[in-house]
Structure formats: structure tokens, C-alpha cells
Design a protein around this motif. Structure first.
Motif, short mmCIF file in Angstrom:
data_model
loop_
_atom_site.label_atom_id
_atom_site.label_comp_id
_atom_site.label_asym_id
_atom_site.label_seq_id
_atom_site.Cartn_x
_atom_site.Cartn_y
_atom_site.Cartn_z
N HIS A 1 32.00 44.78 29.97
CA HIS A 1 33.19 44.01 29.59
C HIS A 1 34.25 44.35 30.64
O HIS A 1 35.20 43.54 30.82
N THR A 2 34.22 45.54 31.03
CA THR A 2 35.16 45.63 32.26
C THR A 2 35.13 44.63 33.71
O THR A 2 36.03 44.07 34.17
N PHE A 3 33.63 44.31 33.75
CA PHE A 3 33.11 43.32 34.95
C PHE A 3 33.84 42.00 34.59
O PHE A 3 34.50 41.35 35.12
N LEU A 4 33.41 41.56 33.15
CA LEU A 4 33.89 40.23 32.67
C LEU A 4 35.27 40.18 32.61
O LEU A 4 35.71 38.92 32.86
N GLU A 5 35.83 41.14 32.03
CA GLU A 5 37.25 40.95 31.79
C GLU A 5 38.02 40.81 33.13
O GLU A 5 39.15 40.02 33.38
N GLY A 6 37.64 41.38 34.33
CA GLY A 6 38.12 41.39 35.73
C GLY A 6 38.03 39.96 35.94
O GLY A 6 38.80 39.57 36.88
N LEU A 7 36.77 39.55 35.81
CA LEU A 7 36.69 37.93 36.34
C LEU A 7 37.54 37.05 35.75
O LEU A 7 38.07 36.12 36.18
N GLU A 8 37.84 37.15 34.32
CA GLU A 8 39.04 36.56 33.60
C GLU A 8 40.11 36.35 34.09
O GLU A 8 40.98 35.35 34.40
N LYS A 9 40.74 37.65 34.65
CA LYS A 9 41.77 37.84 35.07
C LYS A 9 42.11 37.13 36.46
O LYS A 9 43.07 36.77 36.84
N GLN A 10 40.99 37.19 37.09
CA GLN A 10 41.06 36.36 38.56
C GLN A 10 40.73 34.92 38.41
O GLN A 10 41.38 34.31 39.26
N ALA A 11 40.27 34.46 37.31
CA ALA A 11 40.25 32.82 37.15
C ALA A 11 41.56 32.27 37.03
O ALA A 11 42.69 32.81 36.60
#
Length: 207
Positions: A197-207
Motif C-alpha cells: 500500500h505504501t508503494f502504490l500510494e506513493g505512485l498515485e501521488k506522483q501520477a
């Protein structure tokens, strides 16, 4: 004598190949290593010491066959897990990570075999379809998640490789009982979930 003859006759009809793979797998499971000889596999299979060479040129070829079966089992486990969760959801990715850790830690005897030289050679074999392997089940789940989230500037294979590296690393640490040395009473499933979840949420913020 008659029973042995009947067994050998059945092998001549095409069962020896599979019987030797099962024999090798049982030796690995019993000893926790691949330190056995072809004659040992022949003995477990109930055939002569020369019989294995009708199907495998040497021990490494037999171990590659064991690896291929192991990879197929991992793939089947991944597909079963993926089918239980909604396509495009983070939950499917988390579940696949947890399933991977569960599979690897549940079969520690095969860790070095599957992820070492022999495993690499097995994956390069035309008999192994990487497109349907456990890794590509994960990359497909990541690709679906990216579509749902509208993330188009990343490569799903790259993201899946990073997630795989994370859970593979956790698996290796768990097999050697190293995680609990730093985090006593740690729950590996919870760690996989929070890390994903930490990894995926970080991607969402960068998108």
C-alpha cells in the motif's frame, strides 16, 4: 520381484519421466538440499541406476524438470489467488504478494534451486511459458491497477519487478528467520500489505 517388474513395465509406457521428477522432489523435501545422486533418484523410483538417463542426460537436467514443476505450481497458486480478488484493485496485488511469500516460505527446500542457476536455466526452457508465470499474473494485476488509477506514465513490468523484489526479499528473510530478530512477533502478511500500500500510494501521488 513381480511387483517390481510390473512397475518397470509401466515406466516403459511413459511414466518413468514423471516418476523420476517425483523421486527427485521427495529427496529434496526430505533432505532440504539437492545433494543427491542420480542413482538415489533411481532407487526411490524403483528402477535401475541406468534408467534415469533414458529421460535426463544428467542430474542438472532432472533438477531443471523439478524446477519447471515448481514454477507451474507457483503460477497456478498465483492464478487462483488473483481470481479471488477484483481486477484493478490494490487488494489483488497485496494478495498476490502474500501468496508469493506463503508459497516460497512453504517450500524452503526449493528456494536455492528455483532462484539459482538451475532455476534460471529452467525459466529459459521452451517448456516454461513465462507469459503465464506467476510474475506475469502480478504484472497483469499491476497493469489493471494502473488503468483504474489513470496512471499511464509508468511501465507495469517495471512496477511489478519492484514489488516482486520486495516480497522476494521478505521471503528470503522469513525463511532464514531473520525478520523476527529485528521485529519480534512480526506478521509477514501485515508487512506485505502495508509495504504494498505504501508503494502504490506513493505512485498515485506522483501520477
Amino acid at each position: 520381484m513381480n511387483n517390481k517388474a510390473e512397475k518397470c513395465n509401466s515406466y516403459h509406457h511413459g511414466n518413468l519421466h514423471d516418476a523420476l521428477i517425483i523421486a527427485a522432489a521427495s529427496l529434496i523435501e526430505e533432505s532440504g538440499s539437492t545433494d543427491f545422486a542420480m542413482i538415489d533418484a533411481a532407487r526411490v523410483a524403483g528402477v535401475s541406476s541406468a534408467a534415469p538417463y533414458r529421460h535426463f542426460k544428467d542430474k542438472e537436467a532432472l533438477l531443471e524438470a523439478v524446477c519447471r514443476v515448481a514454477f507451474m505450481a507457483l503460477s497456478a497458486s498465483s492464478e487462483t489467488t488473483a481470481a479471488k480478488h477484483t481486477p484493478g484493485s490494490a487488494e489483488r496485488i497485496v494478495a498476490l504478494g502474500q501468496d508469493y511469500v506463503r508459497f516460497v516460505t512453504g517450500h524452503p527446500q526449493y528456494y536455492d534451486l528455483m532462484w539459482g542457476k538451475v532455476g534460471r536455466q529452467a525459466m529459459e526452457s521452451p517448456q516454461v511459458n513465462l507469459q503465464s508465470s506467476g510474475f506475469y499474473v502480478l504484472s497483469g494485476a499491476v497493469q489493471d491497477w494502473c488503468k483504474v488509477k489513470g496512471i499511464t506514465n509508468t511501465d507495469p513490468i517495471d512496477l511489478a519487478t519492484k514489488l516482486w523484489a520486495m516480497v522476494h526479499g521478505l521471503s528470503g528473510l522469513a525463511i532464514n528467520h531473520l525478520v523476527e530478530k529485528f521485529l519480534p512477533n512480526v506478521d509477514i502478511n501485515s508487512m506485505v500489505e502495508s509495504s504494498c500500500h505504501t508503494f502504490l500510494e506513493g505512485l498515485e501521488k506522483q501520477a
